[in-house]
Design an enzyme around this catalytic site. Structure first.
Site, PDB file in Angstrom:
ATOM      1  N   GLN A   1      50.016  33.548  12.096  1.00  0.00           N
ATOM      2  CA  GLN A   1      50.374  32.149  12.373  1.00  0.00           C
ATOM      3  C   GLN A   1      51.359  31.649  11.318  1.00  0.00           C
ATOM      4  O   GLN A   1      51.241  31.975  10.139  1.00  0.00           O
ATOM      5  CB  GLN A   1      49.126  31.261  12.365  1.00  0.00           C
ATOM      6  CG  GLN A   1      48.241  31.476  13.568  1.00  0.00           C
ATOM      7  CD  GLN A   1      46.926  30.693  13.463  1.00  0.00           C
ATOM      8  OE1 GLN A   1      46.637  30.074  12.449  1.00  0.00           O
ATOM      9  NE2 GLN A   1      46.139  30.740  14.526  1.00  0.00           N
TER      10      GLN A   1
ATOM     11  N   LYS B   1      44.896  32.389  28.498  1.00  0.00           N
ATOM     12  CA  LYS B   1      45.473  32.874  27.233  1.00  0.00           C
ATOM     13  C   LYS B   1      44.983  34.273  26.871  1.00  0.00           C
ATOM     14  O   LYS B   1      43.781  34.558  26.937  1.00  0.00           O
ATOM     15  CB  LYS B   1      45.058  31.908  26.108  1.00  0.00           C
ATOM     16  CG  LYS B   1      45.552  32.298  24.736  1.00  0.00           C
ATOM     17  CD  LYS B   1      45.082  31.325  23.684  1.00  0.00           C
ATOM     18  CE  LYS B   1      43.630  31.558  23.358  1.00  0.00           C
ATOM     19  NZ  LYS B   1      43.122  30.602  22.370  1.00  0.00           N
TER      20      LYS B   1
ATOM     21  N   ARG C   1      37.559  25.088  15.416  1.00  0.00           N
ATOM     22  CA  ARG C   1      36.913  26.404  15.454  1.00  0.00           C
ATOM     23  C   ARG C   1      35.468  26.213  15.013  1.00  0.00           C
ATOM     24  O   ARG C   1      35.132  26.407  13.842  1.00  0.00           O
ATOM     25  CB  ARG C   1      37.692  27.383  14.573  1.00  0.00           C
ATOM     26  CG  ARG C   1      38.938  27.939  15.240  1.00  0.00           C
ATOM     27  CD  ARG C   1      38.590  28.955  16.338  1.00  0.00           C
ATOM     28  NE  ARG C   1      37.786  30.031  15.800  1.00  0.00           N
ATOM     29  CZ  ARG C   1      38.277  31.161  15.269  1.00  0.00           C
ATOM     30  NH1 ARG C   1      39.565  31.381  15.269  1.00  0.00           N
ATOM     31  NH2 ARG C   1      37.464  32.077  14.780  1.00  0.00           N
TER      32      ARG C   1
ATOM     33  N   HIS D   1      40.717  38.207  23.709  1.00  0.00           N
ATOM     34  CA  HIS D   1      41.326  38.725  22.472  1.00  0.00           C
ATOM     35  C   HIS D   1      41.101  40.217  22.311  1.00  0.00           C
ATOM     36  O   HIS D   1      40.015  40.714  22.586  1.00  0.00           O
ATOM     37  CB  HIS D   1      40.713  38.038  21.247  1.00  0.00           C
ATOM     38  CG  HIS D   1      40.921  36.571  21.216  1.00  0.00           C
ATOM     39  ND1 HIS D   1      40.227  35.717  22.020  1.00  0.00           N
ATOM     40  CD2 HIS D   1      41.767  35.808  20.490  1.00  0.00           C
ATOM     41  CE1 HIS D   1      40.629  34.481  21.791  1.00  0.00           C
ATOM     42  NE2 HIS D   1      41.580  34.501  20.875  1.00  0.00           N
TER      43      HIS D   1
HETATM   44  O1  LIG Z   1      42.629  32.143  20.555  1.00  0.00           O
HETATM   45  C1  LIG Z   1      43.227  31.655  19.642  1.00  0.00           C
HETATM   46  C2  LIG Z   1      44.558  32.109  19.264  1.00  0.00           C
HETATM   47  C3  LIG Z   1      44.514  32.637  17.873  1.00  0.00           C
HETATM   48  O2  LIG Z   1      43.738  33.804  17.866  1.00  0.00           O
HETATM   49  C4  LIG Z   1      45.918  33.036  17.388  1.00  0.00           C
HETATM   50  O3  LIG Z   1      46.207  34.222  17.400  1.00  0.00           O
HETATM   51  O4  LIG Z   1      46.704  32.154  17.028  1.00  0.00           O
HETATM   52  C5  LIG Z   1      43.941  31.569  16.945  1.00  0.00           C
HETATM   53  C6  LIG Z   1      42.562  31.119  17.374  1.00  0.00           C
HETATM   54  O5  LIG Z   1      42.110  30.071  16.523  1.00  0.00           O
HETATM   55  C7  LIG Z   1      42.599  30.637  18.775  1.00  0.00           C
HETATM   56  O6  LIG Z   1      41.287  30.350  19.211  1.00  0.00           O
END
Ligand SMILES: O=C1C[C@@](O)(C(=O)O)C[C@@H](O)[C@@H]1O
Length: 308
Positions: A296, A228, A94, A201
């Site tokens: 996560q 994604k 990141r 996102h």
């Molecule tokens: O886009 C994503 C997915 C994410 O947002 C997650 O929800 O796990 C985590 C981020 O670091 C990654 O770039």
């Protein structure tokens, strides 16, 4: 809720809070148990899996990624090593969380140079055995990079130039769909032998299915290797909608899809989503791990709960 990294206890060796562990099949709500019972034990491999070195995204197995949250190369290298030790398949740098991004008006050459230096340190720490995904997450999508679309495009172009011949394990770039430069960067990355994962996102909720599906289709049409979407469900109904969308997107698209529900409610998408066709899950690794997005879980929890 913001997309900033959040403190989260847990490493593969830690005792995991009961709430974080997905219950066995019978313990899921009835609708989810039914959905999983109807799903094949493994999703069929994608027509066009992404091959990043030895790693196959969209093959038979779930790919588990760990994202760095460190602000310098040393911290990122340590996190990459922890990711490798935890059994992760991929590590995401990141780069928007590195120090230079916190400096207003830092020149893009400095941001790119710092990102490539961190990638080199991570490569060394993992002896080049763990493929890297390099991400500059913009503030509009929950990250720390304050920029406009032109500067974003120029920054990723500069990163690609600097990666050439740098000998890092970077296998792919994350390119945000809404920045408007996806097709250009797909071409630039391919010229360096790199792939592109495109992302989108929403931290404020879950857009309509047709909106999410259309985004995934646009990513594929622009040449991304992986598509994604990560969104923030607020109700069980929205989680269910996301899992249904996963199956539908997987059946319709040729490239691997990743559908993530962020936050506590969305945890099940990180552990069970792959059964319905979501190819990649982001997890945490190491003692005192810090999550790069809400919800996560530790790598070991994702592996165990997904039956991998
Ligand atoms: O886009 C994503 C997915 C994410 O947002 C997650 O929800 O796990 C985590 C981020 O670091 C990654 O770039």
């Amino acid at each position: 809720m913001t997309g900033q990294p959040e403190e989260q206890a847990g490493s593969p060796g830690d005792v995991v809070p009961a709430a974080a562990v997905q219950p066995p099949l019978g313990g899921h709500p009835a609708w989810l148990s039914r959905l999983l019972e109807e799903a094949a034990p493994h999703p069929a491999p994608c027509p066009r899996p992404a091959r990043w070195g030895d790693l196959v995204v969209g093959g038979r197995d779930l790919v588990i990624a760990v994202a760095t949250t460190g602000t310098n190369a040393v911290a990122c290298a340590r996190q990459a090593r922890a990711a490798q030790d935890s059994g992760a398949d991929l590590v995401e740098l990141r780069a928007d969380l590195l120090e230079a991004c916190a400096t207003p008006q830092a020149p893009l050459e400095q941001l790119a140079q710092e990102a490539v230096a961190a990638a080199a340190a991570m490569t060394q720490a993992t002896s080049g055995h763990l493929p890297l995904l390099l991400t500059f997450r913009t503030a509009t999508e929950g990250g720390s990079l304050e920029t406009d679309d032109d500067a974003y495009t120029a920054l990723l172009g500069e990163v690609l130039d600097r990666l050439a011949g740098a000998g890092t394990a970077v296998a792919a770039l994350d390119v945000e769909l809404e920045r408007g430069c996806l097709a250009t960067l797909v071409t630039g990355a391919a010229a360096q032998g790199l792939g592109v994962l495109s992302s989108s996102h929403d931290f404020q909720g879950v857009p309509a299915d047709c909106v999410l599906l259309e985004r995934l289709w646009r990513m594929q049409a622009a040449g991304a290797q992986v598509a994604k979407v990560a969104v923030m469900p607020d109700t069980e109904g929205e989680v269910r909608r996301l899992l249904d969308l996963t199956s539908r997107a997987r059946a319709e698209l040729e490239i691997p899809v990743v559908v993530i529900g962020m936050g506590a409610l969305g945890e099940v998408t990180r552990t069970q989503g792959w059964r319905l066709g979501s190819a990649l899950s982001f997890a945490t690794a190491g003692a005192g791990a810090v999550a790069s997005a809400p919800g996560q879980l530790p790598v070991a929890v994702v592996r165990a709960a997904s039956g991998q």
